[in-house]
Every structure is written in structure tokens, then in C-alpha cells.
Scaffold this motif. Structure first.
Motif, PDB file in Angstrom:
ATOM      1  N   GLU A 113      42.804 -13.440  83.671  1.00  0.00           N
ATOM      2  CA  GLU A 113      42.470 -12.485  82.939  1.00  0.00           C
ATOM      3  C   GLU A 113      41.828 -11.119  83.345  1.00  0.00           C
ATOM      4  N   ILE A 114      41.481 -11.032  84.682  1.00  0.00           N
ATOM      5  CA  ILE A 114      41.046  -9.932  85.408  1.00  0.00           C
ATOM      6  C   ILE A 114      42.476  -8.981  85.645  1.00  0.00           C
ATOM      7  N   ALA A 115      43.415  -9.588  86.044  1.00  0.00           N
ATOM      8  CA  ALA A 115      44.618  -8.870  86.187  1.00  0.00           C
ATOM      9  C   ALA A 115      45.097  -8.205  84.806  1.00  0.00           C
ATOM     10  N   ASP A 116      45.176  -9.143  83.702  1.00  0.00           N
ATOM     11  CA  ASP A 116      45.760  -8.705  82.577  1.00  0.00           C
ATOM     12  C   ASP A 116      44.926  -7.440  81.906  1.00  0.00           C
ATOM     13  N   MET A 117      43.779  -7.546  82.117  1.00  0.00           N
ATOM     14  CA  MET A 117      42.499  -6.557  81.780  1.00  0.00           C
ATOM     15  C   MET A 117      42.988  -5.284  82.591  1.00  0.00           C
ATOM     16  N   HIS A 118      43.002  -5.358  83.743  1.00  0.00           N
ATOM     17  CA  HIS A 118      43.107  -4.153  84.612  1.00  0.00           C
ATOM     18  C   HIS A 118      44.446  -3.591  84.368  1.00  0.00           C
ATOM     19  N   ASP A 119      45.529  -4.250  84.181  1.00  0.00           N
ATOM     20  CA  ASP A 119      46.782  -3.661  83.951  1.00  0.00           C
ATOM     21  C   ASP A 119      47.003  -2.931  82.812  1.00  0.00           C
ATOM     22  N   LEU A 120      46.276  -3.443  81.545  1.00  0.00           N
ATOM     23  CA  LEU A 120      45.958  -2.839  80.296  1.00  0.00           C
ATOM     24  C   LEU A 120      45.120  -1.332  80.680  1.00  0.00           C
ATOM     25  N   MET A 121      44.007  -1.653  81.227  1.00  0.00           N
ATOM     26  CA  MET A 121      43.327  -0.400  81.291  1.00  0.00           C
ATOM     27  C   MET A 121      43.644   0.742  82.250  1.00  0.00           C
ATOM     28  N   PHE A 122      44.515   0.243  83.355  1.00  0.00           N
ATOM     29  CA  PHE A 122      45.201   1.286  84.056  1.00  0.00           C
ATOM     30  C   PHE A 122      46.181   1.891  83.389  1.00  0.00           C
ATOM     31  N   ARG A 123      46.871   1.321  82.256  1.00  0.00           N
ATOM     32  CA  ARG A 123      47.681   2.057  81.435  1.00  0.00           C
ATOM     33  C   ARG A 123      47.293   2.825  80.322  1.00  0.00           C
ATOM     34  N   THR A 124      46.148   2.739  80.344  1.00  0.00           N
ATOM     35  CA  THR A 124      45.185   3.069  79.091  1.00  0.00           C
ATOM     36  C   THR A 124      44.070   3.986  79.363  1.00  0.00           C
ATOM     37  N   MET A 125      42.804   3.347  79.031  1.00  0.00           N
ATOM     38  CA  MET A 125      41.743   4.214  79.364  1.00  0.00           C
ATOM     39  C   MET A 125      41.181   4.367  80.626  1.00  0.00           C
ATOM     40  N   LEU A 126      41.778   3.646  81.438  1.00  0.00           N
ATOM     41  CA  LEU A 126      41.729   4.127  82.947  1.00  0.00           C
ATOM     42  C   LEU A 126      42.578   4.696  83.594  1.00  0.00           C
ATOM     43  N   TYR A 127      43.708   5.111  82.698  1.00  0.00           N
ATOM     44  CA  TYR A 127      44.745   5.609  83.512  1.00  0.00           C
ATOM     45  C   TYR A 127      44.566   6.924  84.471  1.00  0.00           C
ATOM     46  N   GLY A 128      45.011   7.010  85.537  1.00  0.00           N
ATOM     47  CA  GLY A 128      45.050   7.977  86.675  1.00  0.00           C
ATOM     48  C   GLY A 128      43.517   7.874  87.525  1.00  0.00           C
ATOM     49  N   THR A 129      42.767   6.953  86.965  1.00  0.00           N
ATOM     50  CA  THR A 129      41.427   7.058  87.683  1.00  0.00           C
ATOM     51  C   THR A 129      41.644   6.487  89.008  1.00  0.00           C
ATOM     52  N   ARG A 130      40.575   6.941  90.041  1.00  0.00           N
ATOM     53  CA  ARG A 130      40.469   6.563  91.278  1.00  0.00           C
ATOM     54  C   ARG A 130      39.100   5.794  91.453  1.00  0.00           C
ATOM     55  N   LEU A 131      38.905   4.735  92.138  1.00  0.00           N
ATOM     56  CA  LEU A 131      37.805   3.844  92.316  1.00  0.00           C
ATOM     57  C   LEU A 131      37.040   4.314  93.825  1.00  0.00           C
ATOM     58  N   LEU A 132      35.923   4.794  93.619  1.00  0.00           N
ATOM     59  CA  LEU A 132      35.117   4.966  94.849  1.00  0.00           C
ATOM     60  C   LEU A 132      34.054   4.418  94.990  1.00  0.00           C
ATOM     61  N   CYS A 133      34.024   3.311  95.973  1.00  0.00           N
ATOM     62  CA  CYS A 133      32.974   2.494  96.347  1.00  0.00           C
ATOM     63  C   CYS A 133      32.272   3.282  97.307  1.00  0.00           C
ATOM     64  N   GLU A 134      31.063   3.938  96.653  1.00  0.00           N
ATOM     65  CA  GLU A 134      30.207   4.708  97.323  1.00  0.00           C
ATOM     66  C   GLU A 134      29.543   4.043  98.735  1.00  0.00           C
ATOM     67  N   GLU A 135      28.712   3.240  98.331  1.00  0.00           N
ATOM     68  CA  GLU A 135      27.550   2.641  99.202  1.00  0.00           C
ATOM     69  C   GLU A 135      27.501   1.257  99.361  1.00  0.00           C
ATOM     70  N   ILE A 136      27.594   0.493 100.251  1.00  0.00           N
ATOM     71  CA  ILE A 136      27.135  -0.797 100.237  1.00  0.00           C
ATOM     72  C   ILE A 136      25.489  -0.834 100.351  1.00  0.00           C
ATOM     73  N   GLU A 137      24.750  -1.230  99.293  1.00  0.00           N
ATOM     74  CA  GLU A 137      23.364  -1.115  99.386  1.00  0.00           C
ATOM     75  C   GLU A 137      22.734  -2.199 100.233  1.00  0.00           C
ATOM     76  N   SER A 138      23.589  -3.432  99.866  1.00  0.00           N
ATOM     77  CA  SER A 138      22.666  -4.764 100.613  1.00  0.00           C
ATOM     78  C   SER A 138      23.975  -5.726 100.830  1.00  0.00           C
ATOM     79  N   VAL A 139      23.829  -6.549 101.735  1.00  0.00           N
ATOM     80  CA  VAL A 139      24.569  -7.709 102.138  1.00  0.00           C
ATOM     81  C   VAL A 139      23.624  -8.799 102.545  1.00  0.00           C
ATOM     82  N   ARG A 140      23.685  -9.838 101.815  1.00  0.00           N
ATOM     83  CA  ARG A 140      22.765 -11.120 102.068  1.00  0.00           C
ATOM     84  C   ARG A 140      23.707 -12.278 102.202  1.00  0.00           C
ATOM     85  N   VAL A 141      23.852 -12.690 103.339  1.00  0.00           N
ATOM     86  CA  VAL A 141      24.520 -14.050 103.845  1.00  0.00           C
ATOM     87  C   VAL A 141      23.661 -15.212 103.537  1.00  0.00           C
ATOM     88  N   ILE A 142      24.100 -15.918 102.421  1.00  0.00           N
ATOM     89  CA  ILE A 142      23.556 -17.098 102.308  1.00  0.00           C
ATOM     90  C   ILE A 142      23.691 -18.149 103.295  1.00  0.00           C
TER      91      ILE A 142
END
Length: 166
Positions: A56-85
Motif C-alpha cells: 500500500e505504501i508503494a502504490d500510494m506513493h507511486d500514485l502521488m508521485f504522478r499526481t499531487m506530489l509530482y516533482g517534489t523533493r523530500l528534505l529530511c531536515e533534522e533528527i530531533e531524537s533517537v531512542r534505542v529501546i
């Protein structure tokens, strides 16, 4: 960044995973993006829609990359926290944004915060759960806050009186 008993190596592994996520997004590769998730991953989009599993993640993202998110780029700005359980589980909180080609920087309206549950599979971190929410700080002072607080109090008091009258 806040870390809880987290080694720099784990933080670097998390950064690498988020960079891979961005790379797949930026290539509009829904299948590649989804491969970074466990087969049964839970994915909650910024609008509250839940995707169940890698397919479902693949299908939805394929659809969105062709439509509403066409041409977008993802920026992962900051890692705020990492908690190893434990050695196989970590909780990560990060911020980022999907930007359209005409947008050159992350604005307050575009910023989202993600909570990821990572599990170690086959020697690498995989995303088992992903929750994405827009950052919309709630005012806690000022005239608008005062008016909104008073309106809420009036409605709640009216509802409570109505219940008591029954």
C-alpha cells in the motif's frame, strides 16, 4: 538532538536511512521508497490516512508521485531524537518537508514532524511504523488564545449544565 543511550554509529545509520528515503522520493520511486519499510509497516500520512504494509505504501506513493506530489523533493531536515529501546528497536523523531520545484526552503507551513519506529532486520534498520504530522504550534498566550479559551470554557460549561438538567 536528544539521544537516549544512543551511539553516534546508530545516529549515523538513522541519518543514512532518512537519506535513502529522500533519495527514493526525489526519484519518484514509490517501490524503492516502500522497500525501506517492513512488509507489514503502518504508515500514517500527514492527513491521517493510514496505509497498511509495504504494498500500500508503494502504490500510494507511486500514485502521488504522478499526481499531487509530482516533482517534489523530500528534505529530511533534522533528527530531533533517537531512542534505542533495545538492540533491535529504536524510536526516531525527525522533521522535514516535501517541497515543490518553485519552493527553495522549508517554510513553517510545509514543516512536518515524523515519528518512526525502526526495527533491525537483516543487519539494517527498517521502518515498521511511520506517523507524519504537520507542525502547527498551538498558541498558548495572547489575545486569540484568550478568546478561544473563553469560547471553549463557555461551550463546555453549557454542555455540562445541559447534562445535569437531564
Amino acid at each position: 538532538m536528544q539521544t537516549t543511550a544512543t551511539s553516534p554509529a546508530v545516529v549515523e545509520e538513522v541519518r543514512s536511512l532518512l537519506d535513502e528515503l529522500s533519495d527514493c522520493w526525489n526519484r519518484a520511486d514509490g517501490a524503492g521508497y516502500a522497500r525501506l519499510f517492513t512488509s507489514d509497516a503502518a504508515y500514517v500520512q500527514f492527513n491521517g490516512v493510514m496505509l497498511d504494509g509495504r504494498e500500500e505504501i508503494a502504490d500510494m506513493h507511486d500514485l502521488m508521485f504522478r499526481t499531487m506530489l509530482y516533482g517534489t523533493r523530500l528534505l529530511c531536515e533534522e533528527i530531533e531524537s533517537v531512542r534505542v529501546i533495545d538492540e533491535h528497536t529504536a524510536v526516531v523523531v525527525s522533521t522535514g518537508a516535501a517541497l515543490f520545484p518553485w519552493q527553495h526552503e522549508v517554510t513553517a507551513k510545509r514543516l512536518s514532524r515524523q515519528t518512526l519506529i525502526l526495527v533491525r532486520e537483516g543487519g539494517r534498520w527498517m521502518i515498521a511504523s511511520f506517523q507524519n504530522s504537520r507542525v502547527k504550534p498551538f498558541p498558548t498566550s495572547g489575545p486569540l488564545f484568550a478568546v478561544a479559551s473563553k469560547a471553549v470554557r463557555l461551550r463546555v460549561d453549557r454542555a455540562l449544565r445541559s447534562r445535569q438538567a437531564r
